[in-house]
Design a protein around this motif. Sequence first.
Motif, mmCIF file in Angstrom:
data_model
loop_
_atom_site.group_PDB
_atom_site.id
_atom_site.type_symbol
_atom_site.label_atom_id
_atom_site.label_comp_id
_atom_site.label_asym_id
_atom_site.label_seq_id
_atom_site.Cartn_x
_atom_site.Cartn_y
_atom_site.Cartn_z
ATOM 1 N N LYS A 171 0.671 -1.250 -0.040
ATOM 2 C CA LYS A 171 -0.029 -0.101 -0.016
ATOM 3 C C LYS A 171 1.061 1.310 -0.242
ATOM 4 O O LYS A 171 2.192 1.102 0.344
ATOM 5 C CB LYS A 171 -0.788 -0.098 1.085
ATOM 6 N N GLN A 172 0.272 2.241 -0.591
ATOM 7 C CA GLN A 172 0.937 3.519 -0.476
ATOM 8 C C GLN A 172 0.551 4.453 0.858
ATOM 9 O O GLN A 172 -0.428 4.501 1.293
ATOM 10 C CB GLN A 172 0.628 4.347 -1.647
ATOM 11 N N GLY A 173 1.625 4.977 1.521
ATOM 12 C CA GLY A 173 1.589 5.571 2.706
ATOM 13 C C GLY A 173 0.948 6.952 2.571
ATOM 14 O O GLY A 173 1.150 7.416 1.636
ATOM 15 N N THR A 174 0.777 7.593 3.779
ATOM 16 C CA THR A 174 0.388 8.948 3.573
ATOM 17 C C THR A 174 1.352 10.075 3.183
ATOM 18 O O THR A 174 1.061 11.076 2.680
ATOM 19 C CB THR A 174 -0.605 9.321 4.896
ATOM 20 N N ASP A 175 2.474 9.365 3.541
ATOM 21 C CA ASP A 175 3.635 10.386 3.086
ATOM 22 C C ASP A 175 4.155 10.161 1.838
ATOM 23 O O ASP A 175 5.303 10.626 1.346
ATOM 24 C CB ASP A 175 4.760 10.287 4.441
ATOM 25 N N GLY A 176 3.759 9.254 1.169
ATOM 26 C CA GLY A 176 3.839 9.200 -0.384
ATOM 27 C C GLY A 176 4.754 7.833 -0.484
ATOM 28 O O GLY A 176 5.104 7.309 -1.573
ATOM 29 N N GLY A 177 5.259 7.355 0.619
ATOM 30 C CA GLY A 177 6.020 6.209 0.442
ATOM 31 C C GLY A 177 5.239 4.892 0.367
ATOM 32 O O GLY A 177 4.243 4.990 0.369
ATOM 33 N N VAL A 178 5.900 3.863 0.369
ATOM 34 C CA VAL A 178 5.453 2.390 -0.246
ATOM 35 C C VAL A 178 5.699 1.538 1.025
ATOM 36 O O VAL A 178 6.761 1.459 1.633
ATOM 37 C CB VAL A 178 5.954 1.811 -1.379
ATOM 38 N N THR A 179 4.637 1.049 1.593
ATOM 39 C CA THR A 179 4.584 -0.007 2.840
ATOM 40 C C THR A 179 4.289 -1.353 2.248
ATOM 41 O O THR A 179 3.317 -1.600 1.462
ATOM 42 C CB THR A 179 3.435 0.599 3.531
ATOM 43 N N LEU A 180 5.100 -2.258 2.838
ATOM 44 C CA LEU A 180 4.776 -3.513 2.363
ATOM 45 C C LEU A 180 4.214 -4.295 3.828
ATOM 46 O O LEU A 180 4.528 -4.126 4.986
ATOM 47 C CB LEU A 180 5.875 -4.317 2.281
#
Length: 229
Positions: free
Chosen positions: A203-212
């Motif tokens: 998923k894409q985090g609120t800060d624009g980063g990608v989370t697994l």
Amino acid sequence: MAIADTSSISGANAASAAASATSVSSSDNEQRFLKLLVTQLNNQDPLNPMENAELTSQLAQMSTVSGIEKLNETLSGLVNQTGSNQVLQAASLIGYHVLSPGSTLTTQATADGEEPAAQAFAVQLPGTASDVQIKIVDASGKTVRTIDAGTLNEGVNAITWDGKDDLGQAVPAGQYSFNVAATNGSSAVSATALTFAQVAAVKQGTDGGVTLELVSGKSIGLSDVRMYL
């Protein structure tokens, strides 16, 4: 009706007025600037008309403001596109096992006479360590196995535990963890424990980063992944 003299309005003020109208579009800002400029030209002192260089300077300032707005819009679009591309790339990791910071190991029950499955993990070092000791501990904190890894080099070093204790007996099924003590001569070397876990979702985090999202329930950033298999 007489129009008040606006010759005191400088190009910087006109450009500032256009740039400060954040609630309107760039086109509206340009229209306001041109109206101010035309008013300034109509009311200039005939004995001291505006120099060509001054007019060019004011137009250049407006062009700069407009250019910055368009550049910001372009950069924003690129950032959003990059985030989307990262999510698509990270999605290819779903189902794979990734190596990331962690120290938890899980053993499975085995049938009588069957060897336990080997547990693969890793240790990351910022520099060479001449002596690395790894201790496997159970849920109660008791050390069940000590592994003398010897000398390990800088970077990620693969380690394998055969699922047995110091007496060579298979340990009961369950969760274990490990800790690392690394030294180089008399100096301690900071070590990072790494374990494998399967990726369940991205998923894409609120800060624009990608989370697994891992099967274990843990969440990690894409930058935490050292390798995958």
